[in-house]
Design an enzyme around this catalytic site. Sequence first.
Site, PDB file in Angstrom:
ATOM      1  CE  LYS A 187      -2.154  -1.168   3.826  1.00  0.00           C
ATOM      2  NZ  LYS A 187      -1.765  -2.580   4.027  1.00  0.00           N
ATOM      3  CB  THR A 188       3.576   2.416   2.219  1.00  0.00           C
ATOM      4  OG1 THR A 188       2.821   2.247   3.426  1.00  0.00           O
ATOM      5  CG2 THR A 188       4.450   3.652   2.348  1.00  0.00           C
ATOM      6  CD  GLU A 243      -0.274   2.993   3.584  1.00  0.00           C
ATOM      7  OE1 GLU A 243      -0.009   2.056   4.357  1.00  0.00           O
ATOM      8  OE2 GLU A 243       0.534   3.876   3.275  1.00  0.00           O
TER       9      GLU A 243
END
Length: 464
Positions: free
Chosen positions: A121-122, A165
Amino acid sequence: MATGIPPAMERPHFIGIGGAGMSGIAKILAQRGAHVAGSDAKESATADALRELGVTVHIGHAAEYLAEDASCVVVSSAIRADNPELARAAELGVPVVHRSDALAALMSTSRTIAVAGTHGKTTTTSMLAVALTELGLDPSYAIGGDLAGPGTNASHGDGEVFVAEADESDRSFQKYDPDVAIVLNVELDHHANYASMDEIYESFEAFVAKIPHGGSLVVGEHAGARELAARVSAREDLTIVKVGEDEDADVRIVAITPKGMTSEVTVALQDRGEITFTVSVPGRHYAHNAAAALAAGIRTGVDPVGLAHALTAYTGVGRRLQLKGETKGVQVIDSYAHHPTEMTADLEAMRAAAGDSRLLVVFQPHLFSRTQELGTEMGRALALADASVVLDIYPAREDPIPGVTSALITDAATAAGADVTTVHDKTAVPEVIAGMAEPGDLVLTMGAGDVTDLGPQILAHLTN
């Protein structure tokens, strides 16, 4: 986009303001003109960055830190019920707002891209934020790590797009209603909150259900992500975009060519031909992240060729195969990987980058519950390294579980043929690594806890 502040957030107080998610929201509110205050357990570079934006940051937790005129108290799921500032909020009648609700309020006036998945995600959120900024679209963004370029995890932009995110760990991502959602992968994790894969799928389905009519879902080729796509495919108002190397992908990865610590990636778009661009971090995992970012940007209306080349501007994010330095021919790199799939992806990428040189790993397990469920798989992943040092479990928000120690990992690693050493005293690690490392070696510090602090210490020890 309007820069208005929700009335409840004009004077917010954040408990745990130094956390990756919390600090990002605080920064955006401060940039929008809110009077932001908060507390955190210790001093940090994040606390200093917040102060530079005019935020009041207290160190430690005490009832008197909560101002009587606070409009709300913002908390994450990590904040315990006995926190003195929470008790003071109850006395004063100050509303308590979860971090996810605060972020949802900030995104409500924007076209939103939310990036979800068990891992990746990051990096993917960061890639989008950098590329859209490079194109002059001035997005707002909230990320779980600091971008290498601007050095921050969040920013308020004047453009129409907000990239965020979306954290599934506590189901908080179900609060968002993104125009475009990315789901990179779906795996069993966060064992304190999910008892089975069925619960995980139900949570992700609830997240997808919040995508409004006419929105888009971008899914990676991970089996869990494709299963999710199948489960929600009955929604005729939802466009599902598949990304991956398989033949049925809408954004198909044709080739991933390693170029040292970077990769050259070629993707084929339906009816648009092929595009080749560079990804600044090595490995198949990050190439897939970049392709997902490209797909989401296209669904938001961004020109694909321009976006692909703008992705080249991404130079990394803190803790995602971040080069901490090099001395005496030894490179020290930091990885946030803490789930076996993430560990394997980063170790394979570093194994390829190391070539004929050795790969040494310092691994710190994160959470007792995760180690209890996945310790064997973690140990097997470490077999990809030439040698590993394993630390004690970083507890974060959890209390110990009887019988659960890092021995679960080292036993599995040894059984898989790995060269592994247990070190209980974290302060001894720099000396241990200095005694192992030789010119040409890559040293990888890995885990979601404070193992990241060891990179500079290892470099200093190697230099002496």
